[in-house]
Structures are given as structure tokens and as C-alpha cells.
Motif scaffolding. Structure first.
Motif, PDB file in Angstrom:
ATOM      1  N   GLN A  19     -35.839  79.396 170.825  1.00 11.57           N
ATOM      2  CA  GLN A  19     -36.311  77.894 170.838  1.00 11.57           C
ATOM      3  C   GLN A  19     -36.452  78.036 169.684  1.00 11.57           C
ATOM      4  N   ALA A  20     -36.408  78.667 168.764  1.00 10.83           N
ATOM      5  CA  ALA A  20     -36.665  78.159 167.747  1.00 10.83           C
ATOM      6  C   ALA A  20     -35.726  78.219 166.934  1.00 10.83           C
ATOM      7  N   VAL A  21     -35.121  79.392 167.446  1.00 10.04           N
ATOM      8  CA  VAL A  21     -33.318  79.485 166.763  1.00 10.04           C
ATOM      9  C   VAL A  21     -32.617  78.066 167.590  1.00 10.04           C
ATOM     10  N   GLU A  22     -32.481  78.201 168.496  1.00 13.61           N
ATOM     11  CA  GLU A  22     -31.436  76.108 168.847  1.00 13.61           C
ATOM     12  C   GLU A  22     -32.170  75.466 168.160  1.00 13.61           C
ATOM     13  N   ASN A  23     -34.092  75.537 168.133  1.00 18.56           N
ATOM     14  CA  ASN A  23     -34.152  73.986 167.295  1.00 18.56           C
ATOM     15  C   ASN A  23     -33.736  74.257 165.303  1.00 18.56           C
ATOM     16  N   ALA A  24     -33.585  75.675 165.470  1.00 21.27           N
ATOM     17  CA  ALA A  24     -32.870  74.958 163.797  1.00 21.27           C
ATOM     18  C   ALA A  24     -31.990  74.595 163.499  1.00 21.27           C
ATOM     19  N   LYS A  25     -31.112  75.465 164.861  1.00 20.12           N
ATOM     20  CA  LYS A  25     -29.066  74.722 165.070  1.00 20.12           C
ATOM     21  C   LYS A  25     -29.196  73.607 165.597  1.00 20.12           C
ATOM     22  N   LEU A  26     -30.325  72.415 165.790  1.00 19.60           N
ATOM     23  CA  LEU A  26     -30.064  71.489 165.986  1.00 19.60           C
ATOM     24  C   LEU A  26     -30.572  70.469 165.362  1.00 19.60           C
ATOM     25  N   ARG A  27     -31.500  71.192 164.375  1.00 14.19           N
ATOM     26  CA  ARG A  27     -31.541  70.788 163.268  1.00 14.19           C
ATOM     27  C   ARG A  27     -30.784  70.340 162.294  1.00 14.19           C
ATOM     28  N   ALA A  28     -30.109  71.242 162.401  1.00 10.59           N
ATOM     29  CA  ALA A  28     -29.294  71.509 161.049  1.00 10.59           C
ATOM     30  C   ALA A  28     -27.775  70.669 161.702  1.00 10.59           C
ATOM     31  N   ARG A  29     -27.707  70.236 162.759  1.00 17.49           N
ATOM     32  CA  ARG A  29     -26.568  69.657 163.888  1.00 17.49           C
ATOM     33  C   ARG A  29     -27.501  68.262 162.785  1.00 17.49           C
ATOM     34  N   VAL A  30     -28.571  68.011 163.184  1.00 14.72           N
ATOM     35  CA  VAL A  30     -28.604  66.525 162.913  1.00 14.72           C
ATOM     36  C   VAL A  30     -28.628  66.311 161.586  1.00 14.72           C
ATOM     37  N   ALA A  31     -28.992  67.167 160.699  1.00 11.27           N
ATOM     38  CA  ALA A  31     -28.839  66.780 159.392  1.00 11.27           C
ATOM     39  C   ALA A  31     -27.266  66.562 159.437  1.00 11.27           C
ATOM     40  N   GLN A  32     -26.787  67.429 159.490  1.00 10.80           N
ATOM     41  CA  GLN A  32     -25.349  66.631 159.540  1.00 10.80           C
ATOM     42  C   GLN A  32     -24.744  65.607 160.248  1.00 10.80           C
ATOM     43  N   LEU A  33     -24.821  65.478 161.626  1.00  8.24           N
ATOM     44  CA  LEU A  33     -24.691  63.731 161.494  1.00  8.24           C
ATOM     45  C   LEU A  33     -25.545  62.957 161.012  1.00  8.24           C
ATOM     46  N   ARG A  34     -26.912  63.524 160.480  1.00 14.40           N
ATOM     47  CA  ARG A  34     -27.252  62.042 158.732  1.00 14.40           C
ATOM     48  C   ARG A  34     -26.296  62.084 157.781  1.00 14.40           C
ATOM     49  N   MET A  35     -25.740  62.853 157.657  1.00  8.06           N
ATOM     50  CA  MET A  35     -24.634  62.414 156.466  1.00  8.06           C
ATOM     51  C   MET A  35     -23.906  62.347 156.319  1.00  8.06           C
ATOM     52  N   ASP A  36     -22.668  62.638 158.057  1.00  6.36           N
ATOM     53  CA  ASP A  36     -21.726  61.768 158.258  1.00  6.36           C
ATOM     54  C   ASP A  36     -21.708  60.445 158.671  1.00  6.36           C
ATOM     55  N   ILE A  37     -22.893  59.960 159.109  1.00  8.16           N
ATOM     56  CA  ILE A  37     -23.355  58.683 159.767  1.00  8.16           C
ATOM     57  C   ILE A  37     -24.158  57.882 157.777  1.00  8.16           C
ATOM     58  N   ALA A  38     -24.362  58.442 156.808  1.00  9.30           N
ATOM     59  CA  ALA A  38     -24.488  57.812 155.687  1.00  9.30           C
ATOM     60  C   ALA A  38     -22.860  58.035 154.876  1.00  9.30           C
ATOM     61  N   ILE A  39     -21.916  59.034 155.149  1.00  7.01           N
ATOM     62  CA  ILE A  39     -21.124  58.668 154.691  1.00  7.01           C
ATOM     63  C   ILE A  39     -20.220  57.619 155.039  1.00  7.01           C
ATOM     64  N   THR A  40     -20.809  57.178 155.849  1.00  9.69           N
ATOM     65  CA  THR A  40     -19.362  55.931 156.648  1.00  9.69           C
ATOM     66  C   THR A  40     -20.406  54.936 156.571  1.00  9.69           C
TER      67      THR A  40
END
Length: 457
Positions: free
Chosen positions: A436-457
Motif C-alpha cells: 500500500q505504501a508503494v502504491e501510495n507513493a506511486k499515487l502521490r507521484a502521479r498527483v504531483a505530476q497532475l498538479r504540475m501539468d495543471i499548473a503549466i496549463t
């Protein structure tokens, strides 16, 4: 003819003191004991007549029977000198005992009566009953010996003997040895002796009495001795007179008679009373005078017969001197033997008395030790019961401990099993948490990527 008669040991001129024959040589001293048999009332009567002045009459194993007992009873009835009468082993039955009982009722001086080894029980108990009654009423008897009368047996006989002793205040020594009274008879005898206060010694060897009865009788006798004084000890009874055991011989008369018995005989040497050296010398002088008178006659006669008589007289006197010497030696020997025997008996009886007293002391000590042993046994029993209780309690505790241990082992096994289950569940949950921690880390990284993409756009 006179010379031939003299050579043959006979006297042709006169009858002489030997009745025509020289006296026969005796092989030992006469006595009143073994070998005396009443071969006719006359001879036995003469014998008893000769004992009127004697304080002791001993007729051991003379086989006089009931008839002789009757003669002795007549002799005893009015005798004022006799102190000791011994009729051991004479086959006296119940009838003879009745004769003696009648004499005892009239005699007032007899101290010791010995009837050992007879047959008093034969013919019923009437003889013993009469004898016991006479002894009970006697005013002089101190010692009675009825031992070895094997026909007297059982409790009825013991009752007669006990009744004789119960109210008697004179008897000090009695002997009932080897009379089969048995345990029951011993108890009856004990009940009567306990009421007696004068008896010092009672011989009961071989009577078959119980040990307890013998000990209690010994205690009663010791009590009586202690009450009467230390000088009265147990043991054989002794008559305080000089014992006479010789039979007086018939004396020749002065006129050539065959002889007559003495009416009274002193306890001295009877040979000196019968014929003495002085009497022989007197006869010798008379013969010499007779010879001288015959030679002085107008027609002298032959004196060969006188020489024969003198020669016979010398031989007889020499033979008499030898016999008297032998009698004196045998009497001295017998007195020494008797005194030694009596001393040994007295010493042995004293030893027996001392050992009986010591036995009584040991009996008291045994009773004390028995009491101590009983107390220790009771204490030991209590300790054993306490040990049994403690052992039972220990066993109960052991069983409880074993049950508790089994329960705890079961609980421990359950806890170990639960621990293993918990460890397995923990490992499973830890692995799941890691995923679950590995999966959570992956989800956090994906959320952070989405935030960055949102911020760029």
C-alpha cells in the motif's frame, strides 16, 4: 559234749546271753529309715516303744502301709516328746491319713509332719479332708510336707489345702511340690493363702500353676516374712531338737533271758547301753569265780566249758567293740553328710528366696518398662497417624499441582499458537502495508505530476 558244744558256739552249762548262739555280725549301724519293715504288730510295737523318748521318728520308705500308720498314730496320740515325724514313701492311703488325723487331734507337741511320696488320694478325699482339718486345728504343727502325692490333683484338693492354710496361724512352712493342682487349683490356693499371715514358705515346684499365681503367692509370703521379722526366712523347716536315727537293740537280761526292749533311750550311743566293757569284765570275773569254785569242790569238775565261755566272751566283746567303732564312724559320716546336705539345702533355698525377691523386683521394673513402652507405643501411633495425614495432604497437593501444571501447559500451548497466528497476521499486514505504501507513493507521484501539468496549463 560240753567241749564240742563250745566249739560249735553253744553253751551246754547255761543258756547264755545269746540264746545258745553267738551274735551275728551286722554290716552297718541300725537305723530307723530304709529297711525297717513292721513284720508283725508285736515287733513294730516294740520298735515304737523303744522310741518313746526320741524327739524324732524317721520311717522313710519302710512300707508300713495303712496298718503301720495305725500303729504310728497310736504311738503319736499321747507322745509328749516327739517333735518330727517323717513317713516318706510308705504307701499310706486315705485310710492311713484318717488314722494320723485322729492322732494329730490329740498330740500337742509335734512340730513337723512329712508325708511325701505316699498315696493319700487313693480311696477318695475323705482322708485328706480329715488330715487337713486336724492340721488346721493343731496347736503345735509348724511344718507339713505333702509333696509328690500325685493322686492329689485339681481344684478340689487345692480347696482343701487352702482351707487348711486360710485360718491357720501356726504353720510357717508347707510343701506341695509335684502335686498336679493345675492353673485352676493354683488360683483357688492363691485366694486362700492371701488370707494367711503366718506362712513363710510354700513349695509349689511341678504343680502346674500359672506364672501369675506363683508370683502373687511369692508376694504374699514375702509380705508375711517382712511383717514377722527378718529372722524368719524361707527355706526348709528345722526342728530344734537332736535327731535320733538309731534303733535300740534288745538287751540281754542278767538271768539269761533272751532280752527285752528299752523303755527310754537317750540320743547317745546305744551300744554302750546294751553291753559295756564293765559288764563284760563283770561276767568274766563271775566265770573265773565259778571255775575256781568248781575246782575247790570235793570232786573237781572239768572247766573246759568255762574256758570256752571265756573265749566266746572275749570274741564277742572284740566283735562288739568293732561294731561300736563302725557305728560311731558311720554315724559321724552320716551326721557330716546330713549337715552338709542341710547346709546346701539352706544355702540353695536362701538363693532361691533371694532370686524370688529379685524376680519380684524385676517384675515391678518390667511393669514400669511395660508402661513406658505402652506410652511410647501410643506416641508412635500418634506420630504415625500424623505422618499418614501429612502424606495424604502431600499427595493431594501433588495431585493439585499436577492438574494446575497441566492446565498451565495447555494455556501456554494456546498462547504460543495464538502468538504464531498473530505473527503470521502481522507479517501479512506488514506486507500489505508495504504494498500500500508503494502504491501510495506511486499515487502521490502521479498527483504531483497532475498538479504540475495543471499548473503549466
Amino acid at each position: 559234749a560240753r567241749n564240742r558244744a563250745a566249739r560249735d558256739g553253744q553253751c551246754g552249762a547255761c543258756d547264755g546271753p545269746w540264746g545258745g548262739r553267738p551274735p551275728r555280725r551286722r554290716r552297718g549301724p541300725p537305723n530307723m529309715g530304709i529297711g525297717v519293715e513292721p513284720r508283725g504288730a508285736g515287733m513294730f510295737g516294740v520298735f515304737l516303744k523303744a522310741q518313746e523318748a526320741s524327739p524324732t521318728l524317721v520311717l522313710k520308705h519302710a512300707h508300713i502301709g495303712d496298718e503301720g500308720a495305725l500303729e504310728v498314730a497310736r504311738f503319736l496320740a499321747h507322745n509328749q516328746v516327739l517333735r518330727r515325724l517323717d513317713l516318706t514313701g510308705n504307701g499310706i492311703s486315705s485310710l492311713g491319713a484318717k488314722h494320723l488325723a485322729g492322732a494329730l487331734r490329740q498330740n500337742i507337741v509335734l512340730e513337723s509332719l512329712v508325708l511325701r511320696h505316699n498315696s493319700i488320694g487313693e480311696g477318695g478325699e475323705d482322708g485328706l479332708r480329715a488330715l487337713c482339718a486336724a492340721i488346721r486345728e493343731s496347736r503345735s504343727l509348724r511344718h507339713v510336707d505333702l509333696g509328690q502325692n500325685v493322686c492329689l490333683a485339681g481344684a478340689p484338693v487345692a480347696a482343701l489345702l487352702g482351707d487348711m492354710l486360710r485360718s491357720n496361724t501356726l504353720l510357717t512352712h508347707v510343701e506341695f511340690s509335684w502335686m498336679p493342682l493345675g492353673p485352676a487349683g493354683g488360683q483357688v490356693l492363691l485366694d486362700h493363702i492371701q488370707q494367711n499371715t503366718s506362712l513363710f514358705d510354700c513349695q509349689l515346684t511341678g504343680c502346674g500353676l500359672a506364672d501369675d499365681s506363683l508370683l502373687r503367692i511369692a508376694e504374699v509370703l514375702k509380705r508375711n516374712r517382712a511383717v514377722k521379722g527378718a529372722d524368719m526366712q524361707a527355706g526348709p523347716y528345722k526342728v530344734s531338737v537332736l535327731e535320733v536315727t538309731a534303733v535300740p537293740r534288745a538287751l540281754p537280761g542278767d538271768e539269761g533271758s533272751p532280752g527285752a526292749p528299752l523303755d527310754a533311750v537317750a540320743p547317745a550311743d546305744r551300744g554302750d547301753v546294751a553291753v559295756t566293757s564293765a559288764r563284760t569284765e563283770e561276767l568274766r570275773e563271775r566265770l573265773v569265780r565259778w571255775r575256781h569254785e568248781r575246782l575247790q569242790r570235793t570232786c573237781p569238775e572239768s572247766t573246759d566249758d568255762v574256758f570256752a565261755l571265756l573265749d566266746q566272751l572275749e570274741k564277742a566283746q572284740a566283735q562288739l567293740d568293732e561294731e561300736l567303732q563302725a557305728v560311731a564312724e558311720v554315724r559321724t559320716h552320716m551326721e557330716c553328710l546330713t549337715q552338709g546336705y542341710q547346709d546346701r539345702v539352706q544355702r540353695y533355698m536362701q538363693d532361691v528366696t533371694d532370686k524370688q525377691d529379685r524376680l519380684l523386683g524385676y517384675e515391678k521394673e518390667r511393669k514400669d518398662l511395660r508402661g513406658v513402652r505402652q506410652r511410647l507405643a501410643d506416641t508412635l501411633q500418634l506420630n504415625r497417624e500424623a505422618a499418614d495425614d501429612a502424606r495424604e495432604a502431600l499427595a493431594s497437593m501433588q495431585r493439585h499441582r499436577d492438574a494446575e501444571e497441566a492446565r498451565l501447559k495447555t494455556d501456554l500451548a494456546i498462547a504460543i499458537h495464538d502468538r504464531k497466528a498473530c505473527e503470521e497476521r502481522l507479517a501479512e499486514l506488514t506486507e500489505q502495508a508495504d504494498r500500500q505504501a508503494v502504491e501510495n507513493a506511486k499515487l502521490r507521484a502521479r498527483v504531483a505530476q497532475l498538479r504540475m501539468d495543471i499548473a503549466i496549463t
